[in-house]
Design a protein around this motif. Structure first.
Motif, mmCIF file in Angstrom:
data_model
loop_
_atom_site.group_PDB
_atom_site.id
_atom_site.type_symbol
_atom_site.label_atom_id
_atom_site.label_comp_id
_atom_site.label_asym_id
_atom_site.label_seq_id
_atom_site.Cartn_x
_atom_site.Cartn_y
_atom_site.Cartn_z
ATOM 1 N N THR A 198 7.430 10.523 41.807
ATOM 2 C CA THR A 198 7.359 9.661 40.629
ATOM 3 C C THR A 198 7.528 8.191 40.953
ATOM 4 O OG1 THR A 198 9.682 10.161 40.321
ATOM 5 C CG2 THR A 198 8.138 11.338 38.936
ATOM 6 N N GLY A 214 1.589 13.344 35.227
ATOM 7 C CA GLY A 214 2.670 12.359 35.195
ATOM 8 C C GLY A 214 2.674 11.450 36.416
ATOM 9 N N ILE A 232 0.469 8.503 35.678
ATOM 10 C CA ILE A 232 1.084 7.597 34.708
ATOM 11 C C ILE A 232 2.076 6.693 35.421
ATOM 12 C CG2 ILE A 232 2.519 7.448 32.659
ATOM 13 C CD1 ILE A 232 1.419 10.077 31.751
ATOM 14 N N SER A 233 2.937 7.299 36.234
ATOM 15 C CA SER A 233 3.931 6.504 36.960
ATOM 16 C C SER A 233 3.265 5.481 37.852
ATOM 17 C CB SER A 233 4.801 7.407 37.825
ATOM 18 O OG SER A 233 5.401 8.413 37.056
ATOM 19 N N ALA A 262 -0.214 7.318 26.961
ATOM 20 C CA ALA A 262 1.111 7.170 27.575
ATOM 21 C C ALA A 262 1.155 6.012 28.554
ATOM 22 C CB ALA A 262 1.509 8.463 28.279
ATOM 23 N N VAL A 263 -0.005 5.635 29.098
ATOM 24 C CA VAL A 263 -0.007 4.548 30.077
ATOM 25 C C VAL A 263 -0.124 3.193 29.398
ATOM 26 C CG1 VAL A 263 -1.183 3.602 32.072
ATOM 27 C CG2 VAL A 263 -1.068 6.052 31.755
#
Lengths: 378, 306, 327
Positions: free
Chosen positions: A193, A217, A220-221, A249-250
């Motif tokens: 992450t 995810g 996104i990170s 989400a981004v």
């Protein structure tokens, strides 16, 4: 696991020529819980939308949740074949689950229509007459990204992906079409992450562009951290990090980034337009590429049911191969290894009103097959 | 490998470690004072992140989101302590593992039920975004520097709390001899709830801070939970100092290992194989470190010797 | 209240009756579920020897499960692709014969347990839990990166391995095989708990210092128990891989280690049939609760909580009404 029996009620079959009577039972094994559920839910929703629209009397769909666990997927496949006696299986999102289920299922004479996972083995040496992939072969979107990177004039790319088979396939696919030099090639940890270290390396490497494959995810990170770091190099990636679900989400960090995909909501054809409208009306959100893949899979199946009886394997297979259905991508054609031959588009992330989405800005590869079809001895 | 890159990587390792410390500090307090293994700590991290994302989306303020994270996680922690954890103190570690494992299931699916299956949006506030130039010409994200500073401040705050306040005295006494302080008339029940809520708040804060630069999704706490356990084991259970040092060690090992192992192996193998093997070794490195520490110091670096 | 021995007898009866009914009713999937439960039971019985009798809480026991599984996967993979495993120093080919595979799985698990045990037993309490977890994670990441055997994608074995005299692809026959192994392992565990070794191990868990004064070495006792437990769990892993015809790094995951512990606690720690009942209950819950809702993990979690908080001694304890195991 949720049992949804769509024995569609009669009287909605307007204008459909009657299918050849034998009812078809479909087993859908997909991921409906846990972190990766968004993709499975999209595939299911797209698939069921098409089923609902067709209103076919003889189609029954059983849906189960594999929880992203290979042993549960195998167990569910066993249950569907032994207990539910399905004719066709579909739904699996992840390549590792697909590898656990598909070879055994096809060996037992069942048809498998993949709405997502496209491992290279099943396109090449491990191909099987009963296996069809409606989405793409895993490498395709990465190959397109490589082609686009050339076209954009980048000559010194930095590439990264997680250290697992799909990640390695991604970088292999990219390198197959990319002609320039590599400023760096990194395999990150699966599930990692924090990408500060990798971004620092990108900064120090003198690269002129970045290609990454970091699904879910992880992507996104990476995007958030990349934007914050001040490294301003152009970024290219496959659609997996830029689908409708992830983009929200981004946020702004994704704007302007180029990604490759075989589908986008603004592809100009009547079927696609109708699909996007219907999906939004039914579910209250814009469809992602996964939803379009689910939708197309259902329509492929329905088109084959029109022409042949599922119990007559050879006829049904021929009907599937003919692929005479209205795809959201326009013309749809299978290659000799039952994988699509299609255009891969280049999209840019934009903001429309309040919603982040993609817009097509070009085509990276036309009528593109995959790299493994010649290994397939069907 | 330039010096600038090296310093940047060290800063990255430091920042990662300090965020781990926030998680580990709560965990080690809870275990040290209450003797409880809390597998649900990762869920509290996730709750903090989700509270922050929800409030930040509703109000547009990151700071309000942080406060919501602290409050939300603390309340969740207190509730859980009152309803479930309270009954576990007398049971053995096995039952605690199972009960808190069950809590993970409930929290994860509960969060998915309330917030849906897609990740939530949480972003770094404008006044903290973008890079700053450090002496020496190093460009480093401002937000990450902020994280390091916040983490160190929290460490300082905890140190002051433990060593200078009455609550701190009770905590230290409780770590030493639970029964004795009960006999001395201190309200154990209240102490435990406070300690648990404090640990939960720290986890929630960590979740919110880190969630801004990572992905706020269900299950985000589990990988961090495992690492936090590794940290407190290396540092010694019950020791905040151990948690800080262990966290920094783990952060640096993970970051620097992930960069340098592949580079080292490139001397012997081709780039693709080297990155493959190096990346796997890097994943295993932290656990090898922990195993090595335990073999040499079976109670961790600063843990109480048997 | 039912006496524990009666509970045990009922369980054995169920293990035979339910598949028999399924065979009659043409429900092969139920047999598959029972096989899954039986294999999990074997894995949990293995852990219970270390955990229930020895007090060793190993949160990394999936490591042996995975070793057993990969032993099967690698050998069968080489057999089905007709390639040799190694050509130097002597030719090692793959095999699809279950007895051989079991032997290999058992030996490898024993070796791993010896090394992991020797290193881990230097610690106690929660440190022991964590170091076993660490070893589990090490193997997990290693398996993910071992591209030759599939890495994260895992390995598919197309045809189940063979056992002389049986058609292992028939669900009921494979189940019979697993049931036979389960009974053998149960007998072994029962004898062990009553043997001098078992009694000494039990004593070492409760009062290590007294055991030392009598002249026994608790560390040695625990190491032997750990190795035995690893071997049994490894055998279960090989069977599990055969059931699913698939191995993947998830067989090493800490979540699976946690699940094995859950089987034991659910059934009743230290009780002979505890792991069996726990595994049966868990597989049944996994299967049925999923029908209730997409969010069925919540119900599973609540149920587990209730059992831990209010059930004394797991399911067997609740049924037979005694909190602790009495000999």
């Amino acid at each position: 696991m949720k049992l949804v029996t769509m024995a569609a009620a009669a009287a909605l079959a307007v204008g459909l020529s009657g299918a050849m009577a034998e009812p078809v039972k479909v087993g859908m094994i997909t991921t409906l819980s846990g972190g990766g559920a968004g993709l499975g839910i999209d595939v299911r929703d797209g698939f069921m939308l098409a089923v609902k629209q067709a209103g076919h009397e003889d189609l029954e769909v059983v849906i189960e949740d594999d929880q992203r666990k290979p042993d549960i997927a195998v167990q569910l496949a066993d249950k569907m074949i032994q207990s539910e006696k399905v004719d066709v299986l579909t739904g699996i999102i992840w390549s590792n689950l697909a590898m656990a289920v598909v070879p055994a299922a096809t060996a037992q004479g069942k048809f498998y229509l993949s709405p997502n996972a496209g491992p290279s083995v099943l396109a090449g040496k491990g191909c099987h007459p009963n296996y069809f992939n409606v989405a793409w072969q895993n490498d395709n979107l990465h190959e397109a990204a490589g082609a686009y990177t050339n076209f954009a004039g980048h000559k010194n790319a930095f590439i990264l992906a997680p250290n697992y088979p799909a990640g390695k396939d991604a970088l292999t696919g990219f390198k197959r079409f990319y002609k320039g030099d590599l400023a760096g090639e990194i395999y990150t940890k699966l599930g990692q992450t924090d990408y500060a270290a990798e971004i620092a390396q990108i900064r120090a490497s003198g690269a002129d562009s970045v290609f990454f494959f970091l699904p879910g995810g992880m992507g996104i990170s990476f995007l958030k951290q990349y934007k914050d770091s001040g490294v301003d190099l152009p970024v290219v990636g496959p659609a997996f990090s830029f689908d409708q679900g992830i983009l929200q989400a981004v946020g702004d960090a994704a704007l302007g980034i180029i990604n490759t995909s075989q589908w986008n909501k603004d592809i100009e054809n009547p079927a696609n337009k109708a699909f996007v409208e219907a999906f939004q009306a039914e579910y209250g959100r814009l469809p992602s590429l996964y939803a379009s893949q689910g939708f197309d899979t259902a329509n492929l199946l329905l088109s084959a049911m029109e022409k042949a009886d599922v119990k007559d394997a050879d006829a049904f297979r021929a009907a599937l191969e003919a692929a005479e259905f209205q795809s959201t991508r326009g013309e749809f054609k299978f290659g000799p290894n039952h994988h699509p031959i299609q255009d891969i588009y280049v999209r840019e992330v934009v903001k429309e009103g309040d919603v982040y989405t993609n817009k097509i800005i070009g085509t990276a590869l036309t009528s593109h097959a995959d790299a493994y079809w010649s290994d397939c001895n069907m | 490998m330039s010096l600038i890159l090296l310093i940047e990587q060290v800063l990255n390792g430091l920042q990662f470690g300090i965020m781990l410390f926030l998680m580990a500090a709560g965990l080690t307090l809870i275990f040290g004072v209450m003797g409880l293994i809390n597998l649900a700590h990762g869920s509290l991290y996730m709750i903090g992140a989700f509270c922050a994302a929800a409030v930040a989306a509703a109000t547009g303020s990151f700071v309000l989101g942080l406060i919501a994270a602290l409050a939300g996680a603390a309340i969740a922690g207190a509730l859980v302590e009152l309803v479930v954890i309270r009954r576990l103190y007398d049971k053995d570690h096995l039952d605690q593992v199972l009960a808190t494992f069950a809590l993970i299931l409930i929290f994860s699916e509960g969060t998915r039920w309330i917030f849906g299956s897609f990740p939530l949006f949480l972003d770094v506030p404008d006044f903290l975004s973008g890079p700053v130039t450090l002496p020496g010409g190093i460009e480093y994200p401002l937000y990450r520097l902020t994280l390091i500073v916040v983490g160190l401040l929290v460490a300082l705050g905890l140190y002051l709390l433990i060593s200078k306040t009455r609550l701190g005295v009770q905590i230290r006494a409780g770590e030493n001899d639970r029964e004795m302080i009960a006999a001395l008339g201190i309200d154990i029940a209240k102490l435990y709830t406070i300690v648990f809520a404090l640990g939960a708040a720290l986890a929630g804060l960590s979740g919110a801070l880190v969630g801004a630069i990572q992905s706020v999704q269900v299950g985000m706490g589990e990988p961090v939970l495992i690492l936090a356990f590794v940290v407190i084991v290396i540092g010694g259970i019950g020791s905040i100092k151990g948690a800080l040092i262990g966290a920094i060690l783990v952060g640096l090992t993970d970051t620097l290992g992930g960069i340098f192992l592949p580079e080292l192996l490139k001397l012997f193998f081709d780039p693709s194989t080297a990155t493959s093997i190096g990346s796997s070794l890097a994943s295993m490195a932290i656990y090898i470190l922990m195993a090595a520490v335990l073999v040499l110091r079976p109670a961790g670096l600063f843990g109480a010797r048997a | 209240m039912i006496r524990e021995t009666h509970v045990n007898a009922l369980t054995l009866l169920a293990l035979v009756a339910i598949p028999a009914w399924a065979l009659y009713a043409d429900e092969p999937f139920t047999i598959t579920l029972m096989t899954r439960a039986a294999i999990f039971a074997i894995a949990a019985i293995g852990l219970n020897i270390a955990l229930g009798i020895g007090g060793l809480v190993s949160l990394g026991h999936a490591v042996f499960f995975g070793i057993g599984g990969y032993a099967m996967g690698i050998l069968a993979h080489h057999a089905q692709t007709y390639t040799a495993l190694a050509e130097w120093p002597f030719l090692i080919e793959g095999t699809k014969s279950m007895p051989v595979i079991w032997l290999v799985a058992v030996c490898l698990s024993a070796l791993a347990a010896l090394i992991i045990g020797a290193l881990s037993l230097r610690t106690t309490g929660v440190y022991f839990i964590m170091i076993t977890l660490a070893f589990g994670q090490m193997f997990f990441f290693f398996a993910i990166s071992w591209a030759e055997y599939g890495g994260e994608d895992g390995l598919s074995i197309y045809v189940r391995n063979g056992f002389p005299g049986l058609n292992t692809l028939a669900p009921i026959q494979f189940y019979g095989l697993c049931l036979a192994l389960l009974v053998i392992v149960l007998l072994f565990a029962w004898k062990l708990s009553r043997s001098p070794f078992g009694l000494a191990l039990n004593a070492a868990r409760q009062a290590p210092m007294r055991v030392e004064t009598v002249g026994l070495d608790p560390m040695r006792l625990k190491l032997i128990a750990f190795v035995i437990s690893g071997v049994i769990t490894g055998l279960a892993g090989a069977l599990f891989a055969d059931l699913n015809r698939f191995v993947s790094p998830t067989m090493f995951s800490w979540q699976l280690s946690g699940e094995i512990i859950i089987f034991i606690i659910l059934g009743g720690v230290g009780r002979l049939f505890g792991p069996v009942i726990g595994a049966l209950a868990f597989v049944a819950l996994e299967h049925w609760l999923g029908g209730l809702s997409d969010y069925w993990h919540i119900y599973l979690g609540l149920l587990l909580l209730v059992v831990v908080l209010f059930g004394r001694g797991g399911l067997i304890g609740m049924l037979s009404g005694r909190e602790a195991v009495h000999d």
